[in-house]
Write a protein that holds these residues in place. Structure first.
Motif, short mmCIF file in Angstrom:
data_model
loop_
_atom_site.label_atom_id
_atom_site.label_comp_id
_atom_site.label_asym_id
_atom_site.label_seq_id
_atom_site.Cartn_x
_atom_site.Cartn_y
_atom_site.Cartn_z
N SER A 119 45.57 53.11 35.41
CA SER A 119 44.98 52.41 34.45
C SER A 119 43.86 51.33 35.18
O SER A 119 43.72 51.23 36.32
CB SER A 119 45.97 51.59 33.49
OG SER A 119 45.64 50.90 32.41
N ASN A 120 43.60 50.18 34.61
CA ASN A 120 43.17 49.01 34.91
C ASN A 120 43.69 48.47 36.11
O ASN A 120 44.77 48.28 36.02
CB ASN A 120 42.77 47.93 34.05
CG ASN A 120 41.76 46.88 34.48
OD1 ASN A 120 42.13 45.96 35.15
ND2 ASN A 120 40.63 46.84 34.06
N GLY A 121 43.04 48.38 37.24
CA GLY A 121 43.60 47.96 38.52
C GLY A 121 44.12 48.86 39.32
O GLY A 121 44.85 48.78 40.61
N GLY A 122 44.26 50.23 38.81
CA GLY A 122 44.74 51.31 39.47
C GLY A 122 44.03 51.76 40.94
O GLY A 122 42.74 51.45 40.80
N LYS A 123 44.75 52.14 41.89
CA LYS A 123 43.96 52.29 43.06
C LYS A 123 45.12 53.12 44.18
O LYS A 123 46.22 53.57 43.59
CB LYS A 123 43.72 50.89 43.94
CG LYS A 123 44.91 50.31 44.45
CD LYS A 123 44.70 49.27 45.34
CE LYS A 123 45.99 48.59 45.86
NZ LYS A 123 45.43 47.36 46.67
N LEU A 124 44.46 53.89 44.94
CA LEU A 124 45.11 54.70 45.84
C LEU A 124 44.41 54.69 47.14
O LEU A 124 43.43 55.29 47.37
CB LEU A 124 45.35 56.05 45.43
CG LEU A 124 46.40 57.05 45.90
CD1 LEU A 124 47.64 56.69 45.62
CD2 LEU A 124 46.14 58.33 45.47
N ASN A 125 45.02 53.87 48.26
CA ASN A 125 44.46 53.60 49.49
C ASN A 125 44.03 54.96 50.01
O ASN A 125 44.70 56.24 49.68
CB ASN A 125 45.14 52.93 50.46
CG ASN A 125 44.95 51.38 50.45
OD1 ASN A 125 44.48 50.82 49.28
ND2 ASN A 125 45.12 50.70 51.39
N THR A 126 42.96 54.99 50.81
CA THR A 126 42.55 56.32 51.78
C THR A 126 43.88 56.55 52.31
O THR A 126 44.73 56.22 52.92
CB THR A 126 41.65 55.91 52.67
OG1 THR A 126 40.51 55.28 51.76
CG2 THR A 126 41.05 57.30 53.26
N HIS A 127 44.11 58.22 52.58
CA HIS A 127 45.40 58.67 52.98
C HIS A 127 45.48 60.12 53.20
O HIS A 127 44.39 60.79 52.89
CB HIS A 127 46.45 58.29 51.96
CG HIS A 127 46.29 59.33 50.39
ND1 HIS A 127 45.62 58.90 49.77
CD2 HIS A 127 46.96 60.22 50.11
CE1 HIS A 127 45.38 59.79 48.39
NE2 HIS A 127 46.42 60.67 48.79
#
Length: 264
Positions: A119-127
């Protein structure tokens, strides 16, 4: 049970998989209209709300997302889709189209797969994804990610970034970004230092989410492979000197400690 070609647009799959192993920065291809249109809409409608209690939450400095891989929670259309994507017929089809001499295996447990939502603010660092399945002890070989928000706007972000793969220690430069268009699938080889992610927080409005289905396929380990059983994240440029984030990344990559740091 229905055959997989009754839910998947096989002609699009065949057309876009041509020479996929030559694509940069690591082998991948994109399939638009992956599911037949009526199937895609049903699968989108199956998704629970972002605030539903069904989700398992990841919320820390390197990942903000929710997931569910519980088969008992899937409505019938989603249950059928995952069944067909993990069927022997589809696995054999993938094996025939993508590899000449490699046997693929499904993971019916959906480890790292299932429903994913940001949702808003969701993220997933490079991995890098886990290398060796923690229970089957097979190597993770292929990912398929299928996007299912028909309202998604490009300016909300959420593109799947693919980074240069010179090293298994850290990603190279960002080389490609794939917009999460409705009913688009991304297929890629996870064994080629395949750094990917969406480290920039989403800006979608309340009530909208980046929704996806994910499945992975396994193979026997070939040669010397990393024994990592959990994802290995990279810090963003702003996090590279942050000792707390670096310690979090270390704990997150270890099967013995990962569950202790999923949430703050």
């Amino acid at each position: 049970m229905e055959k997989f070609d009754q839910i998947i647009n096989i002609e699009n799959f065949k057309k876009n998989s041509f020479n996929w192993h030559k694509k940069k920065p690591f082998p991948h291809f994109v399939v638009d209209n992956f599911f037949h249109p009526d199937v895609a809409k049903k699968l989108e409608n199956d998704f629970p709300e972002y605030d539903d209690s069904i989700w398992h939450t990841y919320e820390n400095s390197i990942e903000v997302k929710k997931v569910c891989n519980n088969w008992n929670a899937f409505p019938k259309n989603t249950y059928l889709a995952f069944s067909l994507l993990n069927s022997l017929n589809f696995v054999n089809y993938l094996q025939e189209k993508l590899f000449s001499n490699l046997k693929l295996y499904a993971d019916p447990g959906l480890n790292g797969g299932g429903w994913h939502i940001h949702s808003n603010g969701g993220k997933l660092n490079t991995h890098l994804d886990y290398s060796i399945h923690p229970k089957l002890f097979l190597q993770r070989k292929i990912n398929i990610i299928m996007y299912l928000n028909s309202n998604w706007q490009k300016n909300w972000g959420g593109g799947l970034g693919l980074w240069g793969n010179e090293s298994k220690e850290a990603p190279g430069p960002l080389e490609k970004e794939i917009e999460p268009k409705f009913n688009r699938a991304v297929v890629f080889d996870t064994t080629c230092n395949s750094w990917h992610g969406l480290p920039t927080p989403l800006t979608c409005p309340k009530g909208e989410s980046r929704k996806s289905l994910a499945v992975c396929y396994l193979s026997l380990p070939i040669g010397e492979v990393d024994s990592r059983g959990k994802a290995l994240f990279a810090p963003t440029d702003e996090q590279k000197e942050d000792s707390k984030v670096l310690e979090l990344i270390k704990l997150r990559a270890d099967t013995k400690t990962a569950s202790k740091v999923y949430k703050k």
